[in-house]
Write an enzyme that holds these catalytic residues in place. Structure first.
Site, PDB file in Angstrom:
ATOM      1  CG  ASP A  62     -38.810 -25.085  93.609  1.00 53.93           C
ATOM      2  OD1 ASP A  62     -38.103 -26.018  94.042  1.00 53.93           O
ATOM      3  OD2 ASP A  62     -39.896 -24.781  94.124  1.00 53.93           O
ATOM      4  CG  HIS A  63     -32.932 -24.289  95.584  1.00 55.60           C
ATOM      5  ND1 HIS A  63     -33.585 -23.621  96.579  1.00 55.60           N
ATOM      6  CD2 HIS A  63     -32.098 -23.401  95.031  1.00 55.60           C
ATOM      7  CE1 HIS A  63     -33.154 -22.383  96.635  1.00 55.60           C
ATOM      8  NE2 HIS A  63     -32.245 -22.219  95.715  1.00 55.60           N
ATOM      9  CG  HIS A  73     -38.483 -27.148  97.774  1.00 52.81           C
ATOM     10  ND1 HIS A  73     -38.071 -26.316  96.759  1.00 52.81           N
ATOM     11  CD2 HIS A  73     -37.747 -26.805  98.850  1.00 52.81           C
ATOM     12  CE1 HIS A  73     -37.119 -25.505  97.211  1.00 52.81           C
ATOM     13  NE2 HIS A  73     -36.903 -25.784  98.487  1.00 52.81           N
TER      14      HIS A  73
HETATM   15  N1  LIG Z   1     -27.753 -19.379 101.689  1.00 54.18           N
HETATM   16  C1  LIG Z   1     -28.543 -20.334 101.286  1.00 54.18           C
HETATM   17  O1  LIG Z   1     -28.268 -21.514 101.476  1.00 54.18           O
HETATM   18  C2  LIG Z   1     -29.821 -20.023 100.553  1.00 54.18           C
HETATM   19  C3  LIG Z   1     -30.672 -21.063 100.199  1.00 54.18           C
HETATM   20  C4  LIG Z   1     -31.818 -20.784  99.484  1.00 54.18           C
HETATM   21  C5  LIG Z   1     -32.109 -19.488  99.107  1.00 54.18           C
HETATM   22  N2  LIG Z   1     -31.287 -18.467  99.479  1.00 54.18           N
HETATM   23  C6  LIG Z   1     -31.633 -17.094  99.080  1.00 54.18           C
HETATM   24  O2  LIG Z   1     -30.528 -16.488  98.440  1.00 54.18           O
HETATM   25  C7  LIG Z   1     -30.438 -15.131  98.758  1.00 54.18           C
HETATM   26  C8  LIG Z   1     -29.056 -14.838  99.323  1.00 54.18           C
HETATM   27  O3  LIG Z   1     -28.840 -15.632 100.470  1.00 54.18           O
HETATM   28  P1  LIG Z   1     -27.511 -15.584 101.314  1.00 54.18           P
HETATM   29  O4  LIG Z   1     -27.639 -16.641 102.322  1.00 54.18           O
HETATM   30  O5  LIG Z   1     -26.346 -15.575 100.434  1.00 54.18           O
HETATM   31  O6  LIG Z   1     -27.633 -14.158 102.023  1.00 54.18           O
HETATM   32  P2  LIG Z   1     -26.519 -13.346 102.826  1.00 54.18           P
HETATM   33  O7  LIG Z   1     -25.389 -14.227 103.196  1.00 54.18           O
HETATM   34  O8  LIG Z   1     -27.218 -12.590 103.866  1.00 54.18           O
HETATM   35  O9  LIG Z   1     -25.977 -12.331 101.725  1.00 54.18           O
HETATM   36  C9  LIG Z   1     -26.672 -11.199 101.306  1.00 54.18           C
HETATM   37  C10 LIG Z   1     -25.819 -10.438 100.313  1.00 54.18           C
HETATM   38  O10 LIG Z   1     -26.490  -9.276  99.847  1.00 54.18           O
HETATM   39  C11 LIG Z   1     -25.609  -8.167  99.862  1.00 54.18           C
HETATM   40  N3  LIG Z   1     -26.428  -6.967  99.996  1.00 54.18           N
HETATM   41  C12 LIG Z   1     -27.165  -6.582 101.067  1.00 54.18           C
HETATM   42  N4  LIG Z   1     -27.782  -5.421 100.797  1.00 54.18           N
HETATM   43  C13 LIG Z   1     -27.431  -5.059  99.542  1.00 54.18           C
HETATM   44  C14 LIG Z   1     -27.741  -3.950  98.709  1.00 54.18           C
HETATM   45  N5  LIG Z   1     -28.537  -2.969  99.092  1.00 54.18           N
HETATM   46  N6  LIG Z   1     -27.202  -3.912  97.459  1.00 54.18           N
HETATM   47  C15 LIG Z   1     -26.387  -4.896  97.038  1.00 54.18           C
HETATM   48  N7  LIG Z   1     -26.069  -5.965  97.787  1.00 54.18           N
HETATM   49  C16 LIG Z   1     -26.569  -6.040  99.028  1.00 54.18           C
HETATM   50  C17 LIG Z   1     -24.683  -8.467 101.021  1.00 54.18           C
HETATM   51  O11 LIG Z   1     -23.416  -7.870 100.893  1.00 54.18           O
HETATM   52  P3  LIG Z   1     -23.041  -6.415 101.464  1.00 54.18           P
HETATM   53  O12 LIG Z   1     -23.403  -6.420 102.887  1.00 54.18           O
HETATM   54  O13 LIG Z   1     -21.576  -6.288 101.178  1.00 54.18           O
HETATM   55  O14 LIG Z   1     -23.831  -5.480 100.651  1.00 54.18           O
HETATM   56  C18 LIG Z   1     -24.500  -9.971 100.860  1.00 54.18           C
HETATM   57  O15 LIG Z   1     -23.502 -10.215  99.874  1.00 54.18           O
HETATM   58  C19 LIG Z   1     -31.571 -14.864  99.727  1.00 54.18           C
HETATM   59  O16 LIG Z   1     -32.640 -14.348  99.005  1.00 54.18           O
HETATM   60  C20 LIG Z   1     -31.941 -16.229 100.255  1.00 54.18           C
HETATM   61  O17 LIG Z   1     -33.317 -16.281 100.560  1.00 54.18           O
HETATM   62  C21 LIG Z   1     -30.144 -18.727 100.186  1.00 54.18           C
END
Ligand SMILES: NC(=O)c1ccc[n+]([C@@H]2O[C@H](COP(=O)([O-])OP(=O)(O)OC[C@H]3O[C@@H](n4cnc5c(N)ncnc54)[C@H](OP(=O)(O)O)[C@@H]3O)[C@@H](O)[C@H]2O)c1
Lengths: 507, 436
Positions: free
Chosen positions: A194-195, A257
């Site tokens: 939880d950030h 949060h």
């Molecule tokens: N970004 C934020 O600011 C933020 C904030 C709070 C929480 N989060 C949480 O953090 C998580 C990641 O967020 P994100 O924004 O970084 O998402 P994202 O940019 O959509 O990245 C998703 C990642 O997962 C990989 N992926 C997809 N399917 C996969 C599989 N079957 N096996 C292995 N890797 C796989 C993708 O790479 P490939 O396509 O190369 O596989 C990509 O690296 C999410 O759960 C999100 O809810 C993110």
């Protein structure tokens, strides 16, 4: 914030715990979070000398990057930071590796196991691993299963999994996900992020309450009349429309949060400062919390959605006009509600929670309003004396403020309110916002204090179940009231408090 | 903190049998328990003071090798019995030496290495090796081995186990058997060597026990100041990870001083320091010098010269102080004085800080005088002398009386694998300030 000279005597003073030798495996290494937050936080820890020399980062995602590509993609994204510390980055990057892994292919995880053994030999990381699931939430459960069946979670002392938000969509799915992950690993291995808990000022709520003797005796229904918790954002939905449409403010902000802040503000003092004692108390108080009217939840909750606003020079579009948003969307971008906590300490004290996007100010705060003096002896400048308030400012202008009455200057005995303030800025200069740095370090240290336990997550979802069900089954009973962008939400939210003769604090 | 006994009664095993026995132990009885993948802790534990106090009958056994409440009381008593100056700290090696001149033949059980302080066992050392030299220099070597498992805390996760090995005997016997150590230490896990004794002891033993890359823990309050600083600096120069308990005990002083300058409105004054005074207990300046060197290093001062201040014949202190001149980055000079002050009830370790005074003259603003006082000492000397016109910031420095073992536990929990950079910069400077 004004830039200030750093205090040269502070530099390097903290003797932080050093993380034991290990490899952190990031799934979703090609994603947004990895290059924006995770790798920068690891690099920061490296620069603070908090990582051991026996350390490695292994990035994993489906795309077929090489180690070198992974390093250069990260370097590209972090160019500004690296420019300041080129030597350190070079050193750090030697410990960065990449392995193409699809979490849904079991043979990939077997290959991952072999790669990890090679890294153990190369970097002396001793089979100690932190797996970070920075992938879409649909893979949290299956990802854990895949790790477990490859035997990668078998050693509870040497392996742990960090799970990003959101943890479930409602009580049922959170419970289901807990069952899955707990079948794969012990609770002590599971770190649910939880950030907000990574924020220093959120942690400060605990210090303020339990390191001082003056607050605890009055921190209860005898002295506190009501509590408001606000998390306001000025931004709109930005690029996250896809995610936000299916989540909304209640799931995105309140369940996690705001509820964590509520728990820290209301929990009983733990017997000692350790993870289990603190999380026990947080879980207990959340289990005692409920919506002010569970039978007719629409009576105690207001949803809103921002419509267009702004100025002629800088117009702001409404939520339904944002790219990626359904033009008839009923997703809430604002939510306000009233809760009670049924225990000795808080019986009868209303708690008001609100959060929203496109509000006039970006801020998070907790406001405790005290009961009025039993007899009004003096004329107050404002008619009636202003009740005492303690305001804990979480961001920005981190600090605390106490409002009380003093004698107004001049003849007579009129009273007027004044503020007594503590500001992080004035006292310490740099408020540290090291959220991910702190949270990643704690996970790698195996310290779960700032992570949410299964029962906490479930209690938090259970708390909002009547609302989630209503939104699902009879959304017309909880309509989204439009509010103009950059205003304090729909007027209906004021009515929530008006029945008690209260108003929202206008910060 | 309570002490924990080992899991099983320690077993006497002939020296040559230690390693094979441990192998059998891990394969048999401890099967299924995960050996803690933590570290090895090798302790040089002569406990001369405790052994002498037991021998002359001032305390009862068994000898345990770590702080016990009656030890300090007896040691303070012994200071006056031995005719040492009252400001002699109980841990001062000169006390053990003086006791050694007294008659007495009391003997007692010796539990060194068999009782693990729970603060340390909480970090689950994979192996705890204790070298326990006896007063009787001709005694043959005894080796003992035991397994231990820290009791899991309520609700905690299962505890990993470790083992404890004790090598006890006369100096000669230990020296002849030093070859046993390397196989016991192994190369897989980091190894900490805790030199829990005076640095005036023969250095060849220290060198034999603590080659690189083992991490070394010493205490520069024990031993002659020059020797202490030289050992510290030599080890840092050699690239070893060195931790100095004397430096760690300065923590609250560093923290309190930094706190004074946390408010941004005070920051500027730090660039305008003109005078630094430090008062220390007794005649051991190392701790005071490390504090001064840390400040000088952080503020970028350059050492110009230092000299001894001769003891004032009229004063009650046995030795003089140290004066030094630094140059700030802007070329202005800073005067430093370290003065010994006699204390009736000194802290356990020689050279504890009594007080610190820093005078700053920021341009166009009132002078600022910062005084930090030890909670127990009071620092009248620093408070006197016409400072009425200055803005005064005075703070009490809390001095948690912590045992060595707690400091050690804190170190182990830190897991630092290199010398703290603040210490690495302060130590050589402190060595240069100390006049020859
Ligand atoms: N970004 C934020 O600011 C933020 C904030 C709070 C929480 N989060 C949480 O953090 C998580 C990641 O967020 P994100 O924004 O970084 O998402 P994202 O940019 O959509 O990245 C998703 C990642 O997962 C990989 N992926 C997809 N399917 C996969 C599989 N079957 N096996 C292995 N890797 C796989 C993708 O790479 P490939 O396509 O190369 O596989 C990509 O690296 C999410 O759960 C999100 O809810 C993110």
């Amino acid at each position: 914030m004004t830039t200030l000279l750093t205090n040269p005597l502070r530099v390097g003073l903290r003797q932080e715990r050093v993380i034991s030798p290990q490899c952190i495996v990031i799934f979703g290494a090609s994603g947004d979070l990895t290059h924006r937050k995770l790798v920068p936080a690891l690099f920061e820890l490296f620069r603070q000398r908090r990582l051991p020399s026996e350390f490695a980062v292994l990035g994993c995602a489906r795309r077929p990057w090489s180690d070198e590509e992974f390093r250069s993609k990260m370097a590209e994204a972090m160019a500004d930071t690296i420019a300041e510390h080129p030597g350190a980055w070079e050193h750090f990057a030697q410990g960065m590796f990449y392995e193409p892994v699809d979490l849904q292919q079991s043979d990939h995880l077997v290959r991952l196991g072999t790669r990890l053994e090679t890294i153990d030999r190369l970097r002396a990381t001793r089979g100690n691993r932190t797996f970070y699931l920075s992938v879409s939430p649909e893979f949290y459960g299956s990802g854990c299963r895949a790790l477990a069946s490859a035997g990668l979670l078998a050693d509870p002392e040497r392996s742990r999994v960090v799970i990003e938000k959101p943890f479930g969509r409602d009580y049922g799915s959170a419970q289901g996900l807990n069952k899955v992950v707990q079948a794969c690993a012990k609770e002590s291995q599971i770190f649910r992020i939880d950030h907000y808990l990574g924020k220093e000022t959120v942690q400060n709520i605990l210090v303020l309450r339990f390191a001082n003797t003056i607050f605890e005796p009055i921190w209860n229904r005898n002295y506190i009349a009501n509590v408001q918790i606000t998390a306001a954002e000025t931004v709109g939905v930005e690029e996250r429309a896809g995610y936000y449409e299916s989540s909304g403010a209640l799931r995105d902000m309140v369940q996690n949060h705001l509820t964590q802040i509520l728990a820290l503000t209301t929990m009983e003092p733990p017997g000692r400062f350790d993870a289990e004692a603190i999380r026990n108390e947080k879980a207990k108080v959340l289990q005692a919390a409920h919506l002010a009217n569970e039978q007719e939840p629409w009576q105690c909750c207001v949803r809103g959605q921002y419509s267009s606003g702004g100025t002629a020079a800088r117009p702001l579009s409404g939520y339904r006009d944002e790219p990626g948003v359904n033009p008839n969307s009923t997703t809430e971008t604002y939510v306000a509600m009233k809760l009670f906590i049924d225990n000795w300490r808080w019986q009868g004290v209303p708690f008001y929670l609100r959060t929203g996007k496109r509000l006039p100010k970006r801020l998070s705060e907790v406001v405790l309003t005290f009961r009025e003096a039993p007899v009004h002896l003096f004329d107050a400048a404002g008619g009636a004396p202003t009740p005492n308030q303690l305001i804990l400012r979480i961001q920005p202008d981190e600090g605390a403020e106490f409002k009380f009455e003093v004698k107004a200057p001049g003849s007579g005995m009129r009273s007027r309110p004044v503020d007594m303030g503590f500001s992080y800025d004035d006292s310490f200069g740099e408020p540290s916002d090291e959220g991910y740095v702190r949270l990643l370090a704690d996970a790698m240290l195996g310290d779960p204090t700032l992570y949410t336990r299964s029962d906490e997550v479930e209690a938090a979802w259970r708390l909002y179940t009547p609302l989630l069900e209503l939104i699902e089954e009879a959304p017309w009973q909880l309509p989204v009231h439009p509010y103009e962008a950059r205003t304090w939400g729909p007027a209906a939210a004021d009515n929530l408090l008006a029945e008690e003769g209260l108003i929202w604090r206008r910060p | 903190m309570s002490a924990q006994l080992t899991l099983q009664a320690p077993l006497d095993v002939p020296p040559a049998e230690v390693t094979p026995y441990l192998d059998r132990l891990w394969k048999g009885m401890l099967e299924g328990s995960s050996g803690a993948a933590t570290f090895t802790l090798l302790v040089w534990e002569p406990s001369w003071l405790e052994q002498q106090l037991v021998r002359v009958g001032l305390i009862d056994g068994p000898i345990r090798g770590f702080d016990r409440s009656d030890l300090m009381t007896a040691a303070r008593q012994a200071v006056s019995d031995c005719g040492l100056p009252l400001s002699t700290a109980p841990m001062d090696p000169r006390l053990a030496w003086a006791l050694g001149q007294k008659p007495g033949h009391q003997s007692s059980a010796d539990l060194r290495g068999q009782v693990v302080e729970s603060a340390i066992s909480a970090h689950m050392p994979r192996r705890l090796i204790t070298l326990a030299p006896t007063l009787d220099a001709g005694r043959p070597l005894e080796t003992m081995v035991a397994a231990y498992c820290p009791l899991p805390e309520e609700g905690g996760t299962g505890a990993a186990c470790g083992d404890a090995v004790v090598l006890r005997g006369g100096m000669g016997a230990i020296q002849q058997n030093l070859h046993l150590i390397q196989p016991l230490v192994g190369d897989d896990l980091p190894c900490w060597v805790w030199w829990n004794s005076s640095l005036d002891e023969p250095l060849d033993m220290l060198e034999a026990l603590a080659p690189l890359p083992r991490r070394l823990v010493i205490d520069t309050s024990l031993g002659s100041p020059r020797r202490c600083l030289d050992v510290l600096v030599a080890r840092i120069d050699a690239g070893q990870a060195v931790n100095d308990l004397n430096w760690l005990r300065l923590r609250s002083w560093r923290e309190s001083l930094a706190m004074v300058f946390d408010p941004p409105s005070r920051r500027d004054a730090l660039a305008h320091v003109v005078q630094l005074d430090i008062d220390v207990e007794g005649d051991h300046p190392v701790k005071g010098l490390l504090l001064a060197a840390w400040i000088a290093d952080r503020l970028g001062w350059h050492l110009v010269a230092s000299r001894p201040i001769p003891a004032d014949s009229g004063s009650s202190s046995e030795s003089g102080g140290i004066a030094a001149e630094f140059e700030r980055t802007d070329g202005v000079s800073v005067q430093f004085r370290l003065m010994p002050v006699p204390m009736g009830m000194p802290k356990a370790h020689p050279g504890a800080i009594v007080g610190l005074r820093l005078i700053c003259e920021p341009k166009g603003r009132p002078q600022l005088c910062v005084i930090l006082c030890s909670e127990s000492g009071g620092c009248m000397r620093l408070e006197s002398g016409g400072m009425a016109a200055l803005e005064l910031a005075e703070e009490l420095v809390p001095l948690p009386e912590e045992h060595e073992e707690m400091e050690m536990a804190r170190l182990l929990s830190g897991g630092h694998d290199s010398t703290n950079p603040l210490l690495a910069s302060a130590a050589p400077l402190a060595a240069r300030i100390l006049p020859d």
